[in-house]
Motif scaffolding. Structure first.
Motif, short mmCIF file in Angstrom:
data_model
loop_
_atom_site.label_atom_id
_atom_site.label_comp_id
_atom_site.label_asym_id
_atom_site.label_seq_id
_atom_site.Cartn_x
_atom_site.Cartn_y
_atom_site.Cartn_z
N LEU A 89 -6.60 3.94 -5.70
CA LEU A 89 -5.48 2.98 -4.87
C LEU A 89 -4.90 4.03 -6.06
O LEU A 89 -3.41 4.87 -6.50
N GLU A 137 -10.97 2.04 0.76
CA GLU A 137 -9.97 2.97 -0.10
C GLU A 137 -9.32 4.46 0.25
O GLU A 137 -8.14 4.91 0.66
N ARG A 153 -9.03 4.39 3.94
CA ARG A 153 -8.02 3.66 4.62
C ARG A 153 -6.12 4.12 4.06
O ARG A 153 -5.07 4.30 5.58
N LEU A 154 -6.29 5.32 3.39
CA LEU A 154 -5.06 5.79 2.96
C LEU A 154 -4.75 7.42 3.25
O LEU A 154 -4.15 7.97 3.23
N ARG A 167 -1.91 7.21 -5.61
CA ARG A 167 -0.60 7.23 -5.84
C ARG A 167 -0.19 7.97 -6.84
O ARG A 167 1.04 7.81 -6.57
#
Lengths: 331, 331
Positions: free
Chosen positions: B300, B84, B87-88, B304
């Motif tokens: 995530l 993840e 991906r970010l 965030r």
DNA sequence: CTGAAAGCGCTTACAG
DNA sequence: CTGAAAGCGCTTACAG
């Protein structure tokens, strides 16, 4: 976060004095020093390592790039590296590549641009050019376990000998149909283990049975699949050599499911043993390397080179260890 | 290493223009841009991330602090986090603490001072104060698997339920003397698993047999030792619940050496299963958590929060997953 | 469309 | 014994 400036303001001195007081880098009047340390404490000041790095051009950090840690000998090597690095005042950053060359490239690129002073790597073999570039830009590189490039230093095991000895051992136990579970020949250790196996077979006048599957090499499934393949290839199989422990565990499961008894019907040996081998239901005979010590040495070599004032850096060094046989129930 | 300045000199422009061209941060005349990119290529220019970080105050990196990776569920969680994060656009740095609070403190201190924007941690529980300090200095902190502090976000499993369900399950299989191999109660998950076990026993009118040894909790030896302890404590033992897989593997070995058959004489279940359970000679029944997904979610949540513009940061969030029973041969 | 300047948080000659 | 200044390699308002 409080900065040097905040401390300086509070203690009524210049930032340079604060820096000196904190780092004991030159004499500071005891009174001033006391005042400064009081401010440091009150503000909970912590130096910003990023700024220090940028300024000093050194980060006291080494990066370690490995295919996997989970259930592999790399976990043990890692502990050795961390121990020695800590002792010498270095931090370690770990990167997992899962033996994927693209991921590896990303890791290396990130590390080179300021994160670390040196890199210890068990590589995929696909980024040789990049590694040499990094080396010539001034970072120290040490190969661990996988020597893909003789122009870069390395700490490895004599895999050829390891495959050779294991094969001879099995033959001495009466085996004649010895199968090998291996990995891609593009990775040096797999190629060399195969060479040793092959040499021994030739000397002994035996024939070859080997398997390579398509799952990730370091997985239980890989060992499971390969064991089934070997059995199909050679119904008279009486021994299996697995390149690494997890493959051996997978193979053991496959044999169990086929109703084959270890070691009575098939003897099993792992060429890269680590701690788990002695704790299985049927404990596993294996060739074991001094993983912890190899980690220590790799860290030491790397840090010595980082701190060596000579430029260009010292010529590549190669440290070769030997695995030794640990007999357990599976053979 | 070539710097911006080198590129600027070569392309006959200012460094600011080079920066803009490379980062596409404002329009640059196509000709100029072409010239700049040519120079970048020729010099093999790579931006220095340390300098970028210092300047931007962001490093696009998260630190992950875990007790161990080797043979634990953390390895699987780690894969989720890395996937993840990648991906970010974030990198991950892993730190192993071996569940030692001093090592943990060192890792945290190093990470906070500029290395990362946020930290995901499975902590020892001994550095609560430091963690809150780091949090209030602006870094994002997410607890994974071990919720030691409700004021910090977390991604965990309902351990109480896990211990409860496993106990009920064993009882339903006819077990009456159920032993528990656990870890120190100072670490939340161990305490909670115990609570669930205890609650179930009470409901069922059964009595307790549990063991805690002195070796490192996450080790094969620990499970081995504890199994022997349980047998000594209770000769009628008919089931063992191990808090984690490696303990279960060690226990299995101990039972084998005692000539006790699994599951005929003693049923065995692991409360924290992962991949290896399905590949053992006697495959292991276990409670399994969605480790990969938990890793994704933790990454995530962390990223965030890092990128959230609100100040002070968002209030702590707690994500609770449930383990589910996977029946295999050992029960 | 591009340059000159300021500044991120430090350290370290250079003065005095 | 301590301050003022330069600079590590970038990015980003501010001009023009």
């Amino acid at each position: 976060m409080a900065t040097l400036k905040d401390v300086a303001r509070m203690a009524n001195v210049d930032v340079s004095t604060v820096s000196r007081a904190i780092n004991n880098t030159s004499y500071v009047h005891p009174d001033t020093k006391a005042r400064i340390l009081a401010s440091v404490k009150e503000l909970g000041y912590q130096p910003n390592v990023i700024a220090q790095s940028l300024r000093q051009g050194k980060r006291h950090t080494i990066g370690v790039v490995v295919p996997r840690l989970h259930m592999t000998v790399f976990a043990e090597i890692m502990q050795g590296i961390e121990e020695e690095a800590r002792r010498l005042g270095y931090a370690t950053l770990i990167c997992n590549t899962e033996d994927d060359s693209k991921t590896e490239r990303e890791c290396l690129t990130r590390l080179r641009n300021g994160f670390v002073d040196g890199i210890i790597i068990a590589g995929t073999g696909h980024n040789g050019r990049l590694l040499r570039d990094i080396r010539s830009s001034g970072l120290t590189i040490t190969q661990i376990l996988r020597q893909q490039d003789t122009t870069l230093s390395s700490v490895i095991v004599n895999y050829e000998n390891c495959g050779y000895e294991a094969t001879k051992y099995l033959e001495s136990r009466g085996c004649r149909e010895i199968g090998l579970i291996n990995g891609t020949m593009k990775i040096a250790p797999y190629q060399e283990r195969y060479n040793g196996y092959h040499r021994a077979l030739k000397e002994l006048g035996l024939s070859e049975t080997s398997a390579i599957s398509s799952s990730p090499v370091n997985s239980l499934e890989y060992g499971y699949q390969c064991a089934l393949d070997l059995l199909e290839q050679n119904p008279n199989l009486d021994a299996i050599m697995a390149a690494v422990d997890v493959q051996g565990i997978g193979a053991m499961r496959a044999l169990k499911e086929q109703g084959i008894k270890v070691p009575e019907q098939i003897r099993l040996i792992s060429l890269t043993g680590h701690i788990i081998g002695g704790m299985l239901e049927t404990t596993m005979t294996s060739m074991e390397m001094p993983a912890h010590e190899m980690g220590l040495k790799a860290a030491l070599m790397t840090i010595r080179d980082i701190e060596s004032p000579t430029e260009p850096k010292t010529p590549p060094q190669h440290l070769v260890f030997t695995s030794s046989l640990v007999e357990r129930e599976s053979s």
